[in-house]
Enzyme design. Sequence first.
Site, PDB file in Angstrom:
ATOM      1  N   ARG A 135     -33.939   4.950 -36.267  1.00 44.02           N
ATOM      2  CA  ARG A 135     -34.916   3.766 -35.987  1.00 44.02           C
ATOM      3  C   ARG A 135     -36.044   4.234 -37.021  1.00 44.02           C
ATOM      4  NH1 ARG A 135     -34.433   0.681 -30.340  1.00 44.02           N
ATOM      5  NH2 ARG A 135     -33.268  -0.808 -30.905  1.00 44.02           N
TER       6      ARG A 135
ATOM      7  N   GLN B 223     -34.179  -0.018 -41.549  1.00 50.20           N
ATOM      8  CA  GLN B 223     -34.475  -1.228 -40.908  1.00 50.20           C
ATOM      9  C   GLN B 223     -33.517  -2.399 -41.304  1.00 50.20           C
ATOM     10  OE1 GLN B 223     -38.719  -2.261 -40.652  1.00 50.20           O
ATOM     11  NE2 GLN B 223     -39.035  -1.074 -38.969  1.00 50.20           N
TER      12      GLN B 223
ATOM     13  N   ASP C 105     -30.206  -1.958 -39.963  1.00 49.08           N
ATOM     14  CA  ASP C 105     -30.168  -1.679 -38.477  1.00 49.08           C
ATOM     15  C   ASP C 105     -29.277  -2.790 -37.682  1.00 49.08           C
ATOM     16  OD1 ASP C 105     -30.426  -1.012 -36.012  1.00 49.08           O
ATOM     17  OD2 ASP C 105     -32.645  -1.078 -36.004  1.00 49.08           O
TER      18      ASP C 105
ATOM     19  N   SER D 107     -30.358  -3.719 -34.085  1.00 47.94           N
ATOM     20  CA  SER D 107     -31.526  -4.439 -34.126  1.00 47.94           C
ATOM     21  C   SER D 107     -31.367  -6.154 -34.370  1.00 47.94           C
ATOM     22  CB  SER D 107     -32.741  -3.948 -34.815  1.00 47.94           C
ATOM     23  OG  SER D 107     -33.165  -2.767 -34.543  1.00 47.94           O
TER      24      SER D 107
ATOM     25  N   TYR E 236     -38.278   5.805 -28.375  1.00 42.16           N
ATOM     26  CA  TYR E 236     -37.421   5.867 -27.439  1.00 42.16           C
ATOM     27  C   TYR E 236     -37.720   6.072 -26.089  1.00 42.16           C
ATOM     28  CZ  TYR E 236     -34.441   6.224 -31.747  1.00 42.16           C
ATOM     29  OH  TYR E 236     -33.858   5.898 -33.063  1.00 42.16           O
TER      30      TYR E 236
HETATM   31  P1  NAD Z   1     -33.809  -1.273 -27.088  1.00 42.58           P
HETATM   32  O1  NAD Z   1     -33.696   0.316 -27.150  1.00 42.58           O
HETATM   33  O2  NAD Z   1     -34.675  -1.741 -28.355  1.00 42.58           O
HETATM   34  O3  NAD Z   1     -34.725  -1.798 -25.811  1.00 42.58           O
HETATM   35  C1  NAD Z   1     -34.251  -1.118 -24.522  1.00 42.58           C
HETATM   36  C2  NAD Z   1     -35.585  -1.177 -23.737  1.00 42.58           C
HETATM   37  O4  NAD Z   1     -35.513  -0.728 -22.546  1.00 42.58           O
HETATM   38  C3  NAD Z   1     -36.523  -0.227 -24.343  1.00 42.58           C
HETATM   39  O5  NAD Z   1     -37.687  -0.605 -24.664  1.00 42.58           O
HETATM   40  C4  NAD Z   1     -36.729   0.927 -23.337  1.00 42.58           C
HETATM   41  O6  NAD Z   1     -37.998   1.446 -23.498  1.00 42.58           O
HETATM   42  C5  NAD Z   1     -36.430   0.220 -22.122  1.00 42.58           C
HETATM   43  N1  NAD Z   1     -36.123   0.802 -21.009  1.00 42.58           N
HETATM   44  C6  NAD Z   1     -35.157   2.031 -20.905  1.00 42.58           C
HETATM   45  N2  NAD Z   1     -35.322   2.715 -19.574  1.00 42.58           N
HETATM   46  C7  NAD Z   1     -36.215   1.598 -18.775  1.00 42.58           C
HETATM   47  C8  NAD Z   1     -36.509   1.528 -17.595  1.00 42.58           C
HETATM   48  N3  NAD Z   1     -35.898   2.509 -16.646  1.00 42.58           N
HETATM   49  N4  NAD Z   1     -37.142   0.593 -17.105  1.00 42.58           N
HETATM   50  C9  NAD Z   1     -37.581  -0.312 -18.031  1.00 42.58           C
HETATM   51  N5  NAD Z   1     -37.502  -0.253 -19.298  1.00 42.58           N
HETATM   52  C10 NAD Z   1     -36.600   0.819 -19.632  1.00 42.58           C
HETATM   53  O7  NAD Z   1     -32.514  -1.831 -26.926  1.00 42.58           O
HETATM   54  P2  NAD Z   1     -31.943  -3.355 -27.293  1.00 42.58           P
HETATM   55  O8  NAD Z   1     -31.316  -3.201 -28.519  1.00 42.58           O
HETATM   56  O9  NAD Z   1     -32.993  -4.430 -26.935  1.00 42.58           O
HETATM   57  O10 NAD Z   1     -30.622  -3.594 -26.451  1.00 42.58           O
HETATM   58  C11 NAD Z   1     -31.011  -3.706 -24.776  1.00 42.58           C
HETATM   59  C12 NAD Z   1     -29.687  -3.653 -23.912  1.00 42.58           C
HETATM   60  O11 NAD Z   1     -29.063  -4.651 -24.416  1.00 42.58           O
HETATM   61  C13 NAD Z   1     -28.991  -2.418 -24.376  1.00 42.58           C
HETATM   62  O12 NAD Z   1     -28.222  -2.132 -23.097  1.00 42.58           O
HETATM   63  C14 NAD Z   1     -27.921  -3.099 -25.414  1.00 42.58           C
HETATM   64  O13 NAD Z   1     -26.687  -2.424 -25.373  1.00 42.58           O
HETATM   65  C15 NAD Z   1     -27.870  -4.278 -24.776  1.00 42.58           C
HETATM   66  N6  NAD Z   1     -27.294  -5.551 -25.680  1.00 42.58           N
HETATM   67  C16 NAD Z   1     -26.345  -5.896 -25.112  1.00 42.58           C
HETATM   68  C17 NAD Z   1     -25.602  -7.129 -25.743  1.00 42.58           C
HETATM   69  C18 NAD Z   1     -24.655  -7.873 -25.141  1.00 42.58           C
HETATM   70  O14 NAD Z   1     -23.988  -8.627 -25.958  1.00 42.58           O
HETATM   71  N7  NAD Z   1     -24.294  -7.521 -23.803  1.00 42.58           N
HETATM   72  C19 NAD Z   1     -26.202  -7.347 -27.095  1.00 42.58           C
HETATM   73  C20 NAD Z   1     -27.136  -6.466 -27.613  1.00 42.58           C
HETATM   74  C21 NAD Z   1     -27.874  -5.710 -26.975  1.00 42.58           C
END
Ligand code: NAD
Length: 361
Positions: free
Chosen positions: A122, A127, A130, A133, A226
Amino acid sequence: MKLLVLKENNSNENRVALTPDLIAKYQKLGVEIFIEKNAGEKSKISDAEYEKFGAKIVENLNSILPEADIIIAVQRISAIDFSKTKDGVVFIALLNPHFQKEKITEILQNKVSAFALELLPRITRAQSMDVLSSQSNLAGYRCVIDAVYEMQKAMPMMMTAAGTVSAARVLIIGAGVAGLQAIATAKRLGAIVLAFDVRTAAKEQVMSLGAKFVEVKSDEKVDGVYAKEMSDEYKKLQQELLEATIKTQDIVISTALIPGKKAPILITKSMVESMKAGSIIVDLAAVNGGNCELTKVGEVAEINGVKIIGYENFPSRVAFDASKLFSKNIYNFLELLIDKEGKNIKIDVSDEIVKATLCSA
Ligand code: NAD
């Protein structure tokens, strides 16, 4: 140089790794495009559309595998006979490297340079490549639409002659890429939005979108982009905060994840039971183990009238735009590997992006 685009073989994958608008750009780089038959069908892109832009359609993969220099896919990793591919072929896709180690090791037994797009660092320079994202952004949008579809309530406040409809209350847990877009989408639809994240920087971003940031009263802070595993004391306070907040929400969207780790369980069974019938939970982290104890991967589960959406692939539910952004990300990544004459692929591991994404056995 020949680039082959694979047709995805997973039933819930509607995306394709190349959209026709990029074919001319590849041709300028000196790259000839081969598309596996019907690869774009589920993104509503026909073979004829690809042909119109100068791509060749491939009916039988085995005929092109020995000639392709580059193979790209969204997440297809199986049913490709890498023993038939050229030595040094480049394979680029979402390879799920933390959870598909064995499959990747098997691929690497052939002379394949496999790049896992999930491993892009990241950093600013990466970017434009990515995919996580670009796809998470669309997932954040789509999951709100899916929640609204399942809910029997309206999102905005409406004052009518027949009475007032109250605005829906939405809580977003995890304000990363998907979470921030979910906040923006829910706000646009008129909901009252709360959001929570462990990272300090998230507060300002949440507030800039017009949502309220709910905070754990603790001195423990996470700086940077992160998240990290929090202390037990913090987790206890977080659980108390969520217990108090969740029961008043109409929609809860959870996206909490630390990259490469199983998603933390944040929404317990008793929290689900405390919610009103008709409320919705969307567990975006379902594929990574889930943030909710009761999530069923790939399904909409219903407990005491509360629906829990555990779809595995939200970007695929907006396949046309998701494919477009994914394709551009891959193109930008390939520009790093292809020389200016379009004749050679150079894998420069001193480049931090190349080094981070190149898989090793
Ligand atoms: P990201 O890393 O940008 O965001 C994750 C966020 O969760 C971060 O801001 C982090 O600080 C926060 N976080 C971590 N632990 C935490 C906790 N205990 N309490 C509160 N916040 C916490 O990731 P993203 O790209 O936004 O993706 C988020 C999730 O969605 C991931 O699990 C990803 O795999 C999933 N996702 C799923 C799909 C789908 O189709 N099902 C598609 C895209 C992303």
